[in-house]
Design a protein around this motif. Structure first.
Motif, PDB file in Angstrom:
ATOM      1  N   GLU A   1       7.546  -2.050 -37.971  1.00 54.06           N
ATOM      2  CA  GLU A   1       6.538  -1.860 -38.094  1.00 54.06           C
ATOM      3  C   GLU A   1       5.465  -0.839 -38.393  1.00 54.06           C
ATOM      4  O   GLU A   1       4.803  -0.283 -38.232  1.00 54.06           O
ATOM      5  CB  GLU A   1       6.466  -2.206 -36.247  1.00 54.06           C
ATOM      6  N   PHE A   2       7.052   0.524 -37.996  1.00 47.24           N
ATOM      7  CA  PHE A   2       6.268   1.337 -39.059  1.00 47.24           C
ATOM      8  C   PHE A   2       6.219   2.169 -40.070  1.00 47.24           C
ATOM      9  O   PHE A   2       5.340   2.500 -40.960  1.00 47.24           O
ATOM     10  CB  PHE A   2       7.219   2.909 -38.334  1.00 47.24           C
ATOM     11  N   GLU A   3       6.745   0.923 -41.026  1.00 49.72           N
ATOM     12  CA  GLU A   3       6.594   0.716 -42.125  1.00 49.72           C
ATOM     13  C   GLU A   3       5.668   0.595 -43.069  1.00 49.72           C
ATOM     14  O   GLU A   3       4.672   0.376 -43.858  1.00 49.72           O
ATOM     15  CB  GLU A   3       8.010  -0.100 -43.275  1.00 49.72           C
ATOM     16  N   ALA A   4       4.828  -0.889 -42.186  1.00 49.77           N
ATOM     17  CA  ALA A   4       4.150  -1.896 -41.857  1.00 49.77           C
ATOM     18  C   ALA A   4       3.041  -0.271 -41.860  1.00 49.77           C
ATOM     19  O   ALA A   4       1.550  -0.799 -42.044  1.00 49.77           O
ATOM     20  CB  ALA A   4       4.037  -2.739 -41.375  1.00 49.77           C
ATOM     21  N   ARG A   5       2.491   0.648 -41.403  1.00 49.01           N
ATOM     22  CA  ARG A   5       1.435   1.724 -40.840  1.00 49.01           C
ATOM     23  C   ARG A   5       1.978   2.248 -41.877  1.00 49.01           C
ATOM     24  O   ARG A   5       1.301   3.367 -41.075  1.00 49.01           O
ATOM     25  CB  ARG A   5       1.765   1.614 -39.305  1.00 49.01           C
ATOM     26  N   GLY A   6       2.663   2.679 -42.875  1.00 47.36           N
ATOM     27  CA  GLY A   6       2.858   3.391 -43.991  1.00 47.36           C
ATOM     28  C   GLY A   6       3.524   4.245 -43.425  1.00 47.36           C
ATOM     29  O   GLY A   6       3.279   5.936 -44.761  1.00 47.36           O
ATOM     30  N   HIS A   7       4.209   4.796 -42.400  1.00 47.00           N
ATOM     31  CA  HIS A   7       4.586   5.843 -42.168  1.00 47.00           C
ATOM     32  C   HIS A   7       7.100   5.921 -43.176  1.00 47.00           C
ATOM     33  O   HIS A   7       7.012   4.583 -43.516  1.00 47.00           O
ATOM     34  CB  HIS A   7       5.390   6.000 -40.913  1.00 47.00           C
ATOM     35  N   GLU A   8       7.099   6.570 -43.109  1.00 43.08           N
ATOM     36  CA  GLU A   8       8.497   7.225 -43.940  1.00 43.08           C
ATOM     37  C   GLU A   8       9.382   7.080 -42.464  1.00 43.08           C
ATOM     38  O   GLU A   8       8.938   8.247 -42.333  1.00 43.08           O
ATOM     39  CB  GLU A   8       8.155   7.871 -45.243  1.00 43.08           C
ATOM     40  N   VAL A   9      10.488   6.085 -42.686  1.00 47.51           N
ATOM     41  CA  VAL A   9      11.630   6.310 -42.017  1.00 47.51           C
ATOM     42  C   VAL A   9      12.912   6.073 -42.797  1.00 47.51           C
ATOM     43  O   VAL A   9      13.423   5.353 -43.685  1.00 47.51           O
ATOM     44  CB  VAL A   9      11.588   4.183 -41.548  1.00 47.51           C
ATOM     45  N   HIS A  10      13.498   7.345 -42.398  1.00 48.78           N
ATOM     46  CA  HIS A  10      14.441   7.951 -42.675  1.00 48.78           C
ATOM     47  C   HIS A  10      16.327   7.602 -41.687  1.00 48.78           C
ATOM     48  O   HIS A  10      15.491   7.748 -40.366  1.00 48.78           O
ATOM     49  CB  HIS A  10      14.637   9.554 -43.065  1.00 48.78           C
ATOM     50  N   VAL A  11      16.850   6.883 -41.971  1.00 48.05           N
ATOM     51  CA  VAL A  11      18.101   6.386 -40.703  1.00 48.05           C
ATOM     52  C   VAL A  11      19.010   6.841 -41.212  1.00 48.05           C
ATOM     53  O   VAL A  11      19.801   6.549 -42.847  1.00 48.05           O
ATOM     54  CB  VAL A  11      18.186   4.669 -41.239  1.00 48.05           C
ATOM     55  N   ARG A  12      20.076   7.237 -40.395  1.00 43.71           N
ATOM     56  CA  ARG A  12      21.098   8.158 -40.587  1.00 43.71           C
ATOM     57  C   ARG A  12      22.199   7.497 -39.372  1.00 43.71           C
ATOM     58  O   ARG A  12      21.687   7.085 -38.673  1.00 43.71           O
ATOM     59  CB  ARG A  12      20.803   9.279 -39.708  1.00 43.71           C
ATOM     60  N   ALA A  13      23.071   6.819 -39.535  1.00 46.56           N
ATOM     61  CA  ALA A  13      23.865   6.030 -39.201  1.00 46.56           C
ATOM     62  C   ALA A  13      25.321   6.417 -39.403  1.00 46.56           C
ATOM     63  O   ALA A  13      26.172   7.408 -40.333  1.00 46.56           O
ATOM     64  CB  ALA A  13      24.503   4.993 -39.494  1.00 46.56           C
ATOM     65  N   LEU A  14      26.653   6.004 -37.913  1.00 41.78           N
ATOM     66  CA  LEU A  14      27.800   6.905 -37.924  1.00 41.78           C
ATOM     67  C   LEU A  14      28.109   6.035 -38.290  1.00 41.78           C
ATOM     68  O   LEU A  14      27.358   4.625 -38.191  1.00 41.78           O
ATOM     69  CB  LEU A  14      27.866   6.966 -36.109  1.00 41.78           C
ATOM     70  N   ASP A  15      29.463   5.519 -38.972  1.00 42.91           N
ATOM     71  CA  ASP A  15      30.250   4.466 -39.685  1.00 42.91           C
ATOM     72  C   ASP A  15      30.974   3.868 -38.131  1.00 42.91           C
ATOM     73  O   ASP A  15      32.183   4.612 -38.096  1.00 42.91           O
ATOM     74  CB  ASP A  15      31.162   4.374 -40.233  1.00 42.91           C
ATOM     75  N   LYS A  16      29.845   3.464 -37.529  1.00 38.38           N
ATOM     76  CA  LYS A  16      30.792   2.672 -36.056  1.00 38.38           C
ATOM     77  C   LYS A  16      31.121   1.081 -36.215  1.00 38.38           C
ATOM     78  O   LYS A  16      29.783   0.185 -36.257  1.00 38.38           O
ATOM     79  CB  LYS A  16      30.283   3.319 -35.234  1.00 38.38           C
ATOM     80  N   ASP A  17      32.148   0.981 -35.707  1.00 39.56           N
ATOM     81  CA  ASP A  17      32.225  -0.663 -35.645  1.00 39.56           C
ATOM     82  C   ASP A  17      31.160  -2.002 -36.965  1.00 39.56           C
ATOM     83  O   ASP A  17      31.788  -1.183 -37.880  1.00 39.56           O
ATOM     84  CB  ASP A  17      31.862  -1.625 -34.230  1.00 39.56           C
ATOM     85  N   VAL A  18      30.706  -2.329 -36.500  1.00 36.01           N
ATOM     86  CA  VAL A  18      29.479  -3.336 -37.839  1.00 36.01           C
ATOM     87  C   VAL A  18      28.168  -2.492 -37.544  1.00 36.01           C
ATOM     88  O   VAL A  18      27.517  -3.892 -38.299  1.00 36.01           O
ATOM     89  CB  VAL A  18      29.327  -4.593 -37.064  1.00 36.01           C
ATOM     90  N   ALA A  19      27.746  -1.354 -37.328  1.00 40.35           N
ATOM     91  CA  ALA A  19      26.536  -0.731 -37.192  1.00 40.35           C
ATOM     92  C   ALA A  19      26.214  -0.824 -38.245  1.00 40.35           C
ATOM     93  O   ALA A  19      24.927  -1.683 -38.890  1.00 40.35           O
ATOM     94  CB  ALA A  19      26.813   0.751 -36.498  1.00 40.35           C
ATOM     95  N   VAL A  20      27.368  -0.435 -39.891  1.00 42.50           N
ATOM     96  CA  VAL A  20      26.379  -0.574 -41.511  1.00 42.50           C
ATOM     97  C   VAL A  20      26.435  -1.690 -41.840  1.00 42.50           C
ATOM     98  O   VAL A  20      25.725  -2.311 -42.979  1.00 42.50           O
ATOM     99  CB  VAL A  20      27.940   0.639 -42.064  1.00 42.50           C
ATOM    100  N   ASP A  21      27.414  -2.586 -40.681  1.00 35.90           N
ATOM    101  CA  ASP A  21      27.388  -3.807 -41.760  1.00 35.90           C
ATOM    102  C   ASP A  21      26.145  -4.469 -41.656  1.00 35.90           C
ATOM    103  O   ASP A  21      25.462  -5.029 -42.264  1.00 35.90           O
ATOM    104  CB  ASP A  21      28.046  -4.976 -40.845  1.00 35.90           C
TER     105      ASP A  21
END
Length: 341
Positions: A22-42
């Motif tokens: 939704e954010f990207e469809a409205r033209g916003h830039e989304v930056h995701v930073r993640a922990l390598d926890k269980d299957v989150a990265v997958d």
């Protein structure tokens, strides 16, 4: 706008995935930073979400403390480069701290009262703490309550349609009678001192005697060796389809228990804690929580009763729940964008 979203757990990927679109469809830039926890990265890979990993938690108390410092430092460096307008997270005290350091607004979502240490480290630094209306604690002057659950950000019928093909490779079809049992590793900070299911072999036997095929989903080494033949291996993004077609869920995982309940699958939840979310789901007679002494015997009795019942209309109970709660993705988008208006 530049929006920084942090991911600490696989469930957070599900929670934010539609909002990111939704954010990207409205033209916003989304930056995701993640922990390598269980299957989150997958899951991030599966959904095609761009991200960078900022670390993982240590296994010991000292390891957690040291790794947290590293995570917060790397997140700060990323935020300094991004210069976000707003930072959003579930819990995530690192996100709240870093938002203050870089001058960004911070919206924190949570539904977990018993994550007391994390909440204490997060809430004072957040510009808004958004919780489901069933959240029992007071998160302070910036507390916003909304009529929904985290799980309805991705399991609302406008967002999710179960597919029987997701069961391919499992020993059941969508029309079969089967029960999903979920075991956790008890490694999260808010799990310290908690406990759930005991007597698993007896439970499995009773479920089978009641006519159900039993599928066990277990974290790490949570599954006893004698029950390894019941373990299922499935791509993590397909588990909600398995829950949707199940006739019963029994487990210690609050996330998967609440997911099952909002899908209309009768749910038996066994855990030391009894947060507001579980009490609210219980009010729709979709979730049955068992805590304290003799919880395992009482939970097993309830599970068998559910499998043997023929007159319970689980779908009508789910429809009542949906009538009283909104699509939570709409809430995420609203609260994040409102933070900078």
């Amino acid at each position: 706008m530049d929006i920084l979203i942090t991911i600490q757990h696989p469930a957070h990927v599900h929670f934010f995935k539609h909002a990111i679109d939704e954010f990207e469809a409205r033209g916003h830039e989304v930056h995701v930073r993640a922990l390598d926890k269980d299957v989150a990265v997958d899951l991030l890979d599966e959904y095609g979400i761009d991200y960078e990993v900022v670390g993982s938690r240590g296994d010991s108390l000292a390891g957690v403390a040291l790794s947290t410092l590293g995570i917060e430092y790397r997140l700060f460096r990323a935020a300094r480069d991004i210069d976000p307008d707003v930072v959003a997270s579930i819990g995530g005290f690192e996100a709240a701290h870093v938002a203050k350091l870089v001058g960004a607004e911070c919206v924190v979502f949570t539904d977990t009262e018993h994550a007391t240490l994390s909440n204490a480290l997060t809430f004072p630094f957040a510009d808004e703490v958004a919780t489901p209306k069933c959240y029992r604690d007071d998160a302070g002057s910036n507390h916003h309550r909304y009529p929904s659950y985290h799980e309805l950000a991705y399991l609302h019928p406008d967002r999710f349609d179960p597919d029987p093909a997701a069961l391919d490779g499992l020993p059941v079809d969508a029309d079969d009678t089967y029960a999903v049992v979920r075991l956790v590793s008890w490694g999260a900070a808010h799990d310290i001192g908690d406990e759930g299911l005991d007597g698993l072999t007896d439970l499995v036997g009773r479920l089978e005697d009641a006519g159900a095929t039993v599928l066990i989903s277990a974290e790490d080494d949570a599954l006893p060796p004698e029950l390894e033949g019941y373990a299922i291996t499935i791509d993590p993004h397909l588990i909600h389809h398995v829950l949707a077609y199940a006739d019963l869920f029994v487990g210690e995982s609050g996330t998967m228990a609440s997911e099952s309940a909002v899908l209309g699958t009768p749910t038996v939840y066994v855990h030391s804690a009894n947060p507001g979310l579980m009490r609210d789901l219980a009010s729709f007679d979709l979730l049955f929580g068992y805590h304290g002494e003799h919880r395992n015997e009482r939970a097993a009795d309830r599970a068998v009763d559910i499998l043997r019942s023929t007159d319970a209309d689980w779908e009508s109970r789910r429809q009542r729940l949906l009538e009283e709660n909104v699509d939570a993705t709409d809430v995420i988008v609203e609260r994040v964008l409102a933070a900078v208006e």
